[in-house]
Structure formats: structure tokens, C-alpha cells
Enzyme design. Structure first.
Site, PDB file in Angstrom:
ATOM      1  N   ASP A   1      19.444  -2.180 -26.878  1.00  8.91           N
ATOM      2  CA  ASP A   1      18.688  -2.057 -28.122  1.00  8.91           C
ATOM      3  C   ASP A   1      17.271  -2.565 -27.850  1.00  8.91           C
ATOM      4  O   ASP A   1      17.046  -3.764 -27.738  1.00  8.91           O
ATOM      5  CB  ASP A   1      19.364  -2.899 -29.203  1.00  8.91           C
TER       6      ASP A   1
ATOM      7  N   HIS B   1      22.140   1.984 -30.776  1.00  7.29           N
ATOM      8  CA  HIS B   1      22.030   2.578 -32.116  1.00  7.29           C
ATOM      9  C   HIS B   1      20.965   3.662 -32.088  1.00  7.29           C
ATOM     10  O   HIS B   1      19.912   3.527 -31.469  1.00  7.29           O
ATOM     11  CB  HIS B   1      21.784   1.519 -33.183  1.00  7.29           C
TER      12      HIS B   1
ATOM     13  N   GLU C   1      22.686   1.022 -37.928  1.00  7.82           N
ATOM     14  CA  GLU C   1      22.537  -0.328 -37.383  1.00  7.82           C
ATOM     15  C   GLU C   1      21.488  -1.097 -38.157  1.00  7.82           C
ATOM     16  O   GLU C   1      21.638  -2.305 -38.411  1.00  7.82           O
ATOM     17  CB  GLU C   1      22.150  -0.254 -35.901  1.00  7.82           C
ATOM     18  N   GLU C   2      20.428  -0.404 -38.533  1.00  5.36           N
ATOM     19  CA  GLU C   2      19.318  -1.074 -39.207  1.00  5.36           C
ATOM     20  C   GLU C   2      19.686  -1.587 -40.596  1.00  5.36           C
ATOM     21  O   GLU C   2      18.950  -2.383 -41.178  1.00  5.36           O
ATOM     22  CB  GLU C   2      18.117  -0.128 -39.304  1.00  5.36           C
TER      23      GLU C   2
ATOM     24  N   HIS D   1       9.605  -2.031 -36.215  1.00  8.81           N
ATOM     25  CA  HIS D   1       9.952  -1.626 -37.576  1.00  8.81           C
ATOM     26  C   HIS D   1       8.739  -1.098 -38.352  1.00  8.81           C
ATOM     27  O   HIS D   1       8.648  -1.285 -39.567  1.00  8.81           O
ATOM     28  CB  HIS D   1      10.616  -2.778 -38.344  1.00  8.81           C
TER      29      HIS D   1
ATOM     30  N   ASP E   1      12.665   1.246 -30.928  1.00  8.30           N
ATOM     31  CA  ASP E   1      13.820   0.706 -31.651  1.00  8.30           C
ATOM     32  C   ASP E   1      14.467   1.795 -32.496  1.00  8.30           C
ATOM     33  O   ASP E   1      14.118   1.978 -33.655  1.00  8.30           O
ATOM     34  CB  ASP E   1      13.354  -0.448 -32.546  1.00  8.30           C
TER      35      ASP E   1
END
Length: 439
Positions: A199, A124, A170-171, A286, A136
Site C-alpha cells: 500500500d 487495495h 480500503e479507504e 489523499h 495510494d
């Protein structure tokens, strides 16, 4: 990596086993094909890092992120597409709408190869809104981009067809990959021999985790890391939470690599991989600090090379089925340090008439840092013990060997076990694989 999807889609496991035949050319109960010598290129770390620097620059110029529906995501897609177009790929943007915003998947096909046998790799490309998302998932996106460019530089002519994908949103719940799979006709789904997902593969406090969903793909990655002397663990933190899940849910064999997110590294993991125990694999998961400084170069380098190794091997068509009937277990079994108890890995043999042969081949794959500590035995269904290795090999690492055993007095069908016990302290490891080959 997305955090809102259920952790495991258990119903898909049986479907993946049925789909194994499409990847290996054998029945789902048979062993994966034995890999012939295939030499992939070394993926230049500097090139992967440059892609990450470019993604960081895109985020910086677009409000600090590359999230779905934001200008930073579209700029990221355009950046990757331009590289692939210049390298000779056939690219396509797949557009979808989510939360009122337009999203994009990028699909890139390398010319040639059997269109009915597709090896697909994906990552992603979107970040969360909180930061630029360089680990990420710039890390996976950059690594498969550079691997795709390496395919072009080598002018690779694989037997199977190669396809690469960069997913959007994707998130927000695997939106882009779900859209792709759901809109793929069943006839096209059946052509995908395997989907490889990457990922987060450059975590700053990394682990080395391998998906255990498909035995052929799993063993391919494990073989690579075994060759480096690096122990791996089964990936559980992200199970069902990344873009392999939609493929797995429709019966496509899946696999992949992962270096860890917000789970905490244990003392045992720090001992075998380095890094800091008691801290997350990625403390910037994140967060705004997931920048180009949030990357472990060694992990990124190793995982990028592992990606190339898998793609070259799984698409080469140079594999040949093993001679005879093979029963195999590729599940990892930890071997406790002395004075720990013996552990076993088991295979159930069925459909063989009469007794076992006098030339039963016993394949043993053990990752251990001092094999002279180990006693390794084959246990027949009736409990008879056949010694394979009794503290042999001194300080060498790892047992990756096929033994020949005269088991002609044993009934073939039943549960056979590989038993391993560590008889000296200070070194640890695990059983990586055990197989029996009947001529």
C-alpha cells in the site's frame, strides 16, 4: 491507505508468532528457514508504469477518481481482471455492500502449488474521492499485477500456492479485506502461510519501510534491500491502517512494504535515502494531485522487484531448515555515529544442555556504509567478550557474515548479546539481524 483504523492491533502479535510455524515449518521461537538460491525476474518498470497510466486514464474518464461505489472503481477491477484472465489465472469477483453501494474484491489464483500452503499478496485498488489515487494505491496494485503477470510469463511452478488480491473500499475502513477474512472459513484461513501487503510503494519523496510483523517475511524483504545496499526502517506510519490488519488479527503471518504517506521525512532519512527533509513522503496523499506524476520511479522499481523476490522465495519450497537450533533477533537497532555509545542486539538461549559448543555459529547482519568504523563483539551471558570484527573491512558496505566462536567455556542458556560500536565519524547504519546456531 485508510486513516481511520487504530494504529496497532497489539493482541494479534502473539497470534502471528503462533502462526509462524505455518510459514517456516519450525516452531515460533526458531529461526526462519535459510533461503536457497532462488532467482526471480526483474519486474519491468515500464510495464508497471503502463498499468498506472491505464488507471489514471480510468480515473480521468470517470469523474477523476476510482473510489468505492463509483464507476471508476468498477472499471479498475475489470481492467485488472481482464489482464489476469488472459494470463491463465482463475479469478473471482467477491461482492459486498457498504454505505449503500456495491463493492468488489478481486481474487486471482495461479494454478498449482500446495493448496494447504498459500502465499497471498494484496493491494487495495480503490482511491479516495478527492483524486485518482495513483500512488495510494495504484502503485501497489500495479506492482502486484505485473508480478502476477511475471509468474505467468515464467510459467512458475512454486511448491506453495500463489494467490493475489485487489481490495475494495480500503479507504473507508479496510472494508473489502475485512469482508474477505471474515467470510473465509477457519479451515481456509489456516491454509494461508503468509499475507503480503503493498500500500503506497512509489511515494515521490520515498522512504524504504518494511513491516516487522513476521520475522520470516520481514527478513526476506530486508535481505533483498541489503543486497542493493539500501537501508530500511521498520514501518510504523501505516501499522494497522491497511489491508494486512484483518489477516494479522486472525493470526495469519503478515508482511509488506511502504514508501511513506503524510509523515515528514527527517534529515537522517534524507541523508540515507535522498529526497527532501522537512517534507512529507507524499505531499499529494489523499489529494487531487495524486496522479501519474506523483510517482518516484526508482522507489517503484525497487519495490516491485522486492515483491517478486519475496514471492519467488517464500513460495519456492526450496528452503531448508538450518542445521541445529537457532536463536535469532531480527529487530533493527540503530548504530549511532561516533562518538556514540555501543548498542546491542540480544537473544535468549534456552533449552540447551550444558555449555555452548566450541563451534558456535554467530550470524551477523549489519547495514553500514563503512564497516571499517565498527567494533563488533559477542557478549556471553556471564559478560565474557569474544571479538568478531575490530574495524576490519575498510570502506566496504555491510557485514553479512557467520563467525565461528569457541564458546565451550560458557554456559549455553542465558542472554547473549551482539555489541556494536562506531569508532569513526561520518557513516551510519544499523544492526539488521543477529543469530546463534547451536549444533
Amino acid at each position: 491507505m485508510n486513516i481511520s483504523v487504530p494504529r496497532r492491533a497489539t493482541a494479534a502479535a502473539a497470534l502471528a508468532a503462533l502462526a509462524l510455524a505455518g510459514l517456516t515449518g519450525t516452531s515460533a521461537s526458531a529461526s526462519p528457514a535459510a533461503a536457497a538460491a532462488v532467482t526471480p525476474p526483474d519486474i519491468p518498470l515500464a510495464n508497471v508504469k503502463q498499468h498506472l497510466a491505464d488507471l489514471q486514464s480510468i480515473a480521468t474518464a470517470n469523474g477523476g477518481n476510482r473510489a468505492h461505489g463509483r464507476t471508476g472503481y468498477k472499471a479498475s477491477i475489470d481492467f485488472v481482471k481482464a489482464k489476469l484472465d488472459a494470463a491463465g489465472y482463475t479469478t473471482a469477483l467477491q461482492q459486498f455492500t457498504y454505505n449503500g453501494a456495491t463493492g468488489y474484491n478481486l481474487i486471482a489464483d495461479w494454478p498449482g502449488g500446495d493448496p494447504n500452503q498459500v502465499i497471498m499478496s494484496g493491494s487495495h485498488l480503490d482511491s479516495v474521492t478527492a483524486g485518482p489515487g495513483i500512488n495510494d494505491n495504484g502503485s501497489g496494485s500495479a506492482a502486484i499485477l505485473e508480478t502476477a503477470l511475471a509468474v505467468s510469463r515464467a510459467q512458475l511452478q512454486p511448491t506453495k500456492h500463489l494467490r493475489f488480491a485487489w481490495w475494495g473500499a480500503e479507504e473507508l475502513g479496510l472494508v473489502g479485506s475485512k469482508y474477505y477474512v471474515n467470510n473465509l472459513p477457519s479451515t481456509e484461513r489456516s491454509k494461508i502461510s503468509g499475507y503480503l501487503n503493498f500500500d503506497m510503494i512509489g511515494s515521490p519523496n520515498p522512504g524504504y519501510f518494511v513491516y516487522d510483523d513476521d520475522p520470516t517475511i520481514e527478513q526476506t524483504f530486508k535481505d533483498y534491500f541489503t543486497g542493493l545496499g539500501i537501508p530500511t526502517e521498520i514501518e510504523t506510519e501505516g501499522d494497522g491502517r491497511s489491508d494486512h490488519a484483518p489477516f494479522k488479527n486472525v493470526g495469519i503471518p503478515v508482511g509488506g512494504l511502504f514508501s511513506g504517506a503524510d509523515y515528514i521525512k527527517t534529515a537522517a532519512q534524507a541523508q540515507k535515502w535522498g529526497g527532501t527533509s522537512g517534507q512529507a513522503f507524499d505531499r499529494c496523499y489523499h489529494s487531487s494531485c495524486d496522479t501519474s506524476a506523483n510517482i518516484n520511479d526508482t522507489a517503484l522499481d525497487r519495490n516491485a522487484d522486492a515483491i517478486a523476490y519475496a514471492i519467488w522465495n517464500l513460495s519456492s519450497g526450496t528452503t531448508t531448515p538450518p542445521t541445529g537450533t537457532v536463536f535469532e533477533n531480527t529487530a533493527d537497532v540503530a548504530i549511532p555515529d561516533s562518538p556514540g555509545a555501543a548498542v546491542t542486539s540480544s537473544v535468549t538461549v534456552s533449552g540447551i544442555t550444558g555449555n555452548a559448543p566450541s563451534t558456535l555459529k554467530v550470524g551477523v547482519d549489519i547495514v553500514h556504509t563503512y564497516i571499517g568504523d565498527l567494533v563488533v563483539d559477542l557478549i556471553a551471558p556471564d559478560g565474557s567478550v569474544y571479538s568478531l570484527s575490530n574495524r576490519a573491512g575498510g570502506s566496504a558496505d555491510n557485514i553479512n557474515q557467520t563467525y565461528t566462536v569457541n564458546a565451550s567455556s560458557e554456559v549455553a542458556n542465558g542472554v547473549w548479546k551482539l555489541r556494536v560500536q562506531d569508532k569513526a565519524s561520518a557513516d551510519t547504519g544499523y544492526i539488521s539481524g543477529f543469530k546463534l546456531t547451536f549444533p
